[in-house]
Enzyme design. Structure first.
Site, PDB file in Angstrom:
ATOM      1  N   LYS A  46       0.864  -1.188   0.000  1.00 13.64           N
ATOM      2  CA  LYS A  46       0.000   0.000   0.000  1.00 13.64           C
ATOM      3  C   LYS A  46       0.898   1.235   0.000  1.00 13.64           C
ATOM      4  O   LYS A  46       1.924   1.251   0.694  1.00 13.64           O
ATOM      5  CB  LYS A  46      -0.908  -0.030   1.241  1.00 13.64           C
ATOM      6  CG  LYS A  46      -1.955   1.080   1.284  1.00 13.64           C
ATOM      7  CD  LYS A  46      -2.906   0.903   2.475  1.00 13.64           C
ATOM      8  CE  LYS A  46      -3.945   2.013   2.535  1.00 13.64           C
ATOM      9  NZ  LYS A  46      -4.903   1.834   3.646  1.00 13.64           N
ATOM     10  N   SER A  52      -9.790   2.186   2.838  1.00  9.27           N
ATOM     11  CA  SER A  52      -8.881   2.912   1.986  1.00  9.27           C
ATOM     12  C   SER A  52      -7.888   2.018   1.231  1.00  9.27           C
ATOM     13  O   SER A  52      -7.297   2.466   0.263  1.00  9.27           O
ATOM     14  CB  SER A  52      -8.082   3.907   2.830  1.00  9.27           C
ATOM     15  OG  SER A  52      -7.247   3.218   3.754  1.00  9.27           O
ATOM     16  N   SER A  65     -10.109  -0.153   6.986  1.00 11.49           N
ATOM     17  CA  SER A  65      -9.504   0.020   5.654  1.00 11.49           C
ATOM     18  C   SER A  65      -8.915  -1.234   5.025  1.00 11.49           C
ATOM     19  O   SER A  65      -8.581  -1.223   3.840  1.00 11.49           O
ATOM     20  CB  SER A  65      -8.431   1.105   5.704  1.00 11.49           C
ATOM     21  OG  SER A  65      -9.034   2.367   5.751  1.00 11.49           O
TER      22      SER A  65
END
Lengths: 484, 479
Positions: A77, A152, A176
């Site tokens: 990420k 997210s 997330s």
């Protein structure tokens, strides 16, 4: 070679020289090249370096002791700092920021032999539940390109769901990892707060942020967790605990079932959760209905606390030392204002404003302090429940993947996406999000929540479920653009 | 005029702790290094960087707390103090707001007149220093040097217990002496190791309530504290006596012009949005840790003072002066331990040595004479080898060379004349040369004997033992 292969099979194949790490890496790079334009999972693909590292892995594989993830591709990420490769947090503020160091998690995973393919898309500074706030554009749900993947960690989850990587790292502050995993039909774990180092993971809300693994199955999540976890002296909130160990014998768990949470939930989702409940019962586990108090106040408390922390965590992006600086400014204050106005997107600004407000003199007690009290009550509620149960089964999301743009103008509706994940975050507990069915061709997930540092049992519960079901083995068809 | 007004002063002293590394990172603390060469990714507030508390900082703060007999917090918390400034890389300073590590304590302050005043210490908390703006390096822009960012500070806050500028200066001095004594600060005011803010107000004598106060920021010498406060006290009295009102504000002292001037109004206090730093867990101090720190505490000035009075039978004012700072106390003790007479040594350290240091603007940490040399000198005084005036000459010799006392005595032929035969011949020749004075003495004018002693001393070039000369004269003149 084919996509959607698990870690154990990849490991066996690599060690048996069925294909090389370079070939495997190239296979995934090709797949990214084919699919990324449509899904937009990756912000940066590190083609050159990952092939170099794959070559090193091949030499390692030839030795007698290859590392546990040797030669297996992974995607990070884009909030984990990576030396030499830009780390953007999906923000204009950091769009050309190259960190001078590796996050502890990145280093650990690299030491375990995995090959980083690149950096995945996300909501800007991890603030969002749809991946629509990214400066680099939204991510599509591989099951339906018109729908969001969740957020997210939308890029991370979509990259696994579309078979562009077998493993990905994500981060979970209020859901997330779990929410997008649920919307995209993959398995993801939010570890106990303190289990995985936060050093080098760009902060959103420090008391809640936790890095975690995303993969095709609980088995693979465990493999990646083993590489990520551990005490880090560079993170003062990192716990000194033993590594995650799976129970040696199959256990019969008492699983808490917070029935009242399912009231008001989309009936079709509630039905999938009940079906999972029956499956656990069929496996010999005992279901016990429990109550979790103060859950209804959790979302509000979460947005006060996470925004308060975010408002000061993001103060360092001032245009002085790194990141975006405005081209023209009249004086220092003007430079700050313009740089931040230009550098941050709307949702980030919204959180900075609400967070600043709740920490201000005169509002602190009514918001920040009160939210801390709610946090404590929510946590106490879970701890009380874990006196009589081993695990808790709960929904992850109130809906399946929604259409891109449908919630963008209504932040409060968007925040409610995390209704079921936020209480777990406030309590700092580990929770595994795993697929448990489909509705209209879209995946539905459930979460198994454990007591603090109970990842071993959480994962064992998930593994038991996945031995009996094949929801996690369903994959989207990506050969042609999905039907309108 | 000032007679009818009473000043009320409290001070805040920022003490830079003498740790090897910074408070939340492993970067070494070093004054005067090239800009930004002592700043790692934590000091630069790189994205993802996290603070880790330096244990040495904690033990130093605890040492201070123990020394002023303060409450040491079982649990204390680090807070974020939020504001934007280019030299503050994170956009917040990590400090302690609601729960400081050191609570209420007492500091005995020695005043000029030898009296002692107990000043209340409100609290002392830990925080990180900011960096510096550099204005003289680039033509068109300001540079930022983050070498100082993250340097550990202990901020000590006193009660408004002082009633004059001199008391405030004495309190600052006492804190300086204590933190140097404890070894938790290098005490170097010129390099900014200690900075003082002073809050001051005035009120009519007899009033119980405080007047409106002003704060004078960043004063870095004892003398300036006194001067700045005297100026500010006069300024406030002048305003009040002309029917005006003192405005609550922050002021700066300009040493060149010897005056304070307004920096900014404090009517609207800044909102720093303090809240507990979630990157640092609350700090709990175990009994074992406190015991450990206690075991590393040096003997405190007050304890040493009592011991000097007891062991060396010194009078209290002398003991006070010998324990005022760590270096003089150490020098004294070392010298006495080498066999020197405690009384003579005390007189010499506070007399000749002090004067010589003063002349050359040196401190007791930088005495050119070693305790061994001084002890040997003291012994030669005690065994009458040297008179006090000869001893002074030897002392001057030691000051400028590494030679031992005996070498200097030999080199310069300074040994005191105490051989009776030698003295007798000197005395006899003086008697023969001064018949008039001898008559006077015999006639009862005993004061004149001093003149004759002086003559003997003169002919012996000061080497004769004046006491023996006196005895001998009296014996030979039968008086």
């Amino acid at each position: 070679m084919k996509p959607f292969v698990g870690v154990r099979e990849l490991r066996t194949d690599l060690q048996a020289k069925k294909y090389s790490a370079v070939e495997l890496t190239q296979f995934y790079l090709d797949r990214i090249a084919d699919l990324n334009d449509r899904i937009n999972c990756f912000i940066t693909v590190d083609t050159e370096r990952c092939l170099e590292r794959a070559a090193v892995a091949d030499r390692q594989l030839a030795s007698s002791h290859p590392q546990p993830l040797c030669g297996i591709p992974i995607a990070h990420k884009d909030l984990f700092c990576t030396a030499g490769v830009r780390t953007t947090c999906a923000s204009n503020m950091l769009k050309s920021f190259i960190a001078p160091y590796d996050a502890t998690v990145v280093k650990q995973i690299s030491d375990a032999g995995a090959i980083s393919l690149g950096k995945t898309n996300m909501d800007e500074f991890a603030m969002g539940s749809s991946n629509e706030t990214s400066y680099f554009g939204g991510v599509s749900n591989p099951w339906n390109m018109k729908r969001v993947p969740g957020g997210s960690s939308g890029g991370a989850v979509a990259s696994v769901a579309s078979g562009m990587t077998p493993l990905a790292t994500g981060s979970d502050t209020g859901g997330s990892i779990r929410q997008p995993a649920s919307l995209c039909g993959v398995t993801g774990l939010k570890p106990t707060y303190g289990r995985v180092s936060r050093f080098g993971m760009i902060a959103f809300a420090s008391s809640l942020d936790q890095g975690g693994p995303i993969a095709h199955s609980a088995d693979d999540v465990y493999e990646l967790l083993a590489a990520m976890e551990g005490h880090d002296p560079q993170d003062s909130t990192s716990a000194r605990v033993k590594e995650t160990v799976l129970p040696t014998r199959e256990r019969r768990y008492v699983i808490g079932y917070p029935e009242s949470l399912l009231e008001g939930l989309d009936e079709r989702i509630a039905e999938r959760i009940q079906q999972a409940r029956r499956q656990f019962e069929a496996l010999g586990h005992k279901i016990e209905v429990i109550e979790l108090p103060y859950i209804d106040a959790a979302v509000a408390a979460y947005y006060v606390l996470s925004s308060a922390e975010a408002s000061t965590n993001l103060a360092r992006y001032d245009g002085v030392r790194y990141g975006h600086r405005t081209e023209t400014s009249e004086d220092l204050l003007d430079m700050y204002c313009r740089s931040r106005t230009e550098g941050f997107g709307l949702e980030v600004k919204r959180r900075i404003l609400t967070g600043t407000y709740s920490l201000s003199v005169g509002y602190f007690d009514a918001y920040y302090l009160k939210a801390q009290k709610i946090r404590r009550l929510v946590r106490d509620g879970f701890l009380a429940a874990f006196e009589s149960v081993d695990l808790i089964l709960a929904p992850v999301t109130p809906t399946t993947a929604f259409e891109i743009g449908s919630l963008r103008s209504d932040p409060v509706e968007m925040y409610k996406q995390d209704l079921y994940t936020i209480p777990v975050s406030l309590a700092g507990l580990p929770a595994l999000s795993l697929p448990c069915g489909f509705i209209d061709g879209l995946p539905v997930g459930m979460q198994l929540i454990g007591p603090h540092f109970g990842e071993g049992d959480v994962l064992a519960g998930g593994m038991a479920f996945q031995r009996e079901t094949d929801w996690h083995e369903q994959h989207p068809s990506l050969d042609e653009p999905s039907a309108p | 005029m000032t007679g009818s007004w009473e000043p009320v002063v409290g001070i805040e002293v920022h003490v830079q702790l003498a740790t090897r590394s910074k408070i939340f990172s492993s970067t070494s603390v070093e004054f005067g290094a090239e800009p930004n060469t002592r700043a790692n990714l934590i000091d630069l507030a790189m994205p993802g960087a996290l603070p880790v508390l330096n244990e040495e900082v904690v033990s130093m703060a605890v040492k201070f707390g123990l020394a002023i007999d303060a409450e040491i917090a079982e649990t204390c918390v680090f807070d974020r103090k939020n504001y934007f400034y280019p030299d503050l890389p994170k956009g917040y300073q990590i400090s302690q707001f609601e729960s400081p590590i050191v609570g209420r304590g007492q500091l005995p302050v020695f005043l000029e007149d030898g009296s002692v005043r107990d000043i209340g210490i409100t609290r002392a908390h830990l925080e990180e220093d900011a960096g510096k703006s550099v204005h003289d390096r680039f033509a068109e822009s300001t540079g930022i040097d983050l070498n100082r960012a993250g340097t550990p500070l202990l901020e000590i806050v006193t009660e408004p217990d002082m009633r004059s500028a001199a008391e405030a200066a004495a309190c600052f001095k006492q804190l300086h002496s204590l933190v140097s004594w404890l070894g938790i600060c290098d005490g170097n005011l010129a390099e900014g190791s200690m900075r003082c803010d002073a809050n001051v107000s005035v009120r009519p004598v007899g009033d119980k309530t405080f007047g409106e106060r002003t704060e004078i920021k960043n004063i870095n010498s004892f003398r300036f504290v006194e001067r700045a406060l005297n100026y500010e006290i006069e300024r406030q009295i002048d305003i009040l006596e002309h029917g005006g009102e003192v405005v609550r504000e922050t002021r700066q002292y300009d040493a060149g012009r010897d005056m304070t001037f307004s920096m900014r109004s404090k009517e609207l206090s800044d909102d720093y949005r303090y809240f507990p730093d979630p990157d640092l867990l609350p700090l709990r101090l175990s009994t074992a840790f406190l015991d450990y720190v206690r075991s590393t505490m040096p003997e405190l000035p007050q304890q040493k003072l009592e011991r000097f009075v007891e062991d060396f039978t010194l009078v209290r004012p002398v003991a006070v002066r010998l324990t005022r700072d760590h270096d003089i106390a150490k020098f004294y003790e070392t010298t006495v331990a080498l066999g020197a007479d405690p009384q003579i040594t005390a007189n010499w350290l506070l007399g000749e040595v002090a004067a010589a240091l003063n002349r050359e603007e040196k401190g007791y940490d930088d005495v050119p004479v070693s305790p061994q040399q001084l002890a040997d000198l003291m012994k030669r005084i005690e065994d009458k080898t040297l008179s006090s005036s000869l001893a002074k000459e030897v002392f001057e010799g030691m000051w400028s060379s590494d030679k031992s006392v005996d070498e200097i005595i030999e080199d310069r032929g300074l040994r005191q004349l105490s051989d009776v035969d030698e003295l007798r011949s000197l005395v006899e020749s003086v008697i023969n040369e001064h018949p008039e004075q001898v008559e006077q003495v015999r006639g009862g004018a005993t004061k004149v004997i001093g003149y004759l002693v002086g003559q003997v001393m003169k002919t012996s070039q000061g080497k004769a033992d004046p006491k023996k000369v006196n005895d001998l004269l009296r014996r030979l003149l039968n008086i």
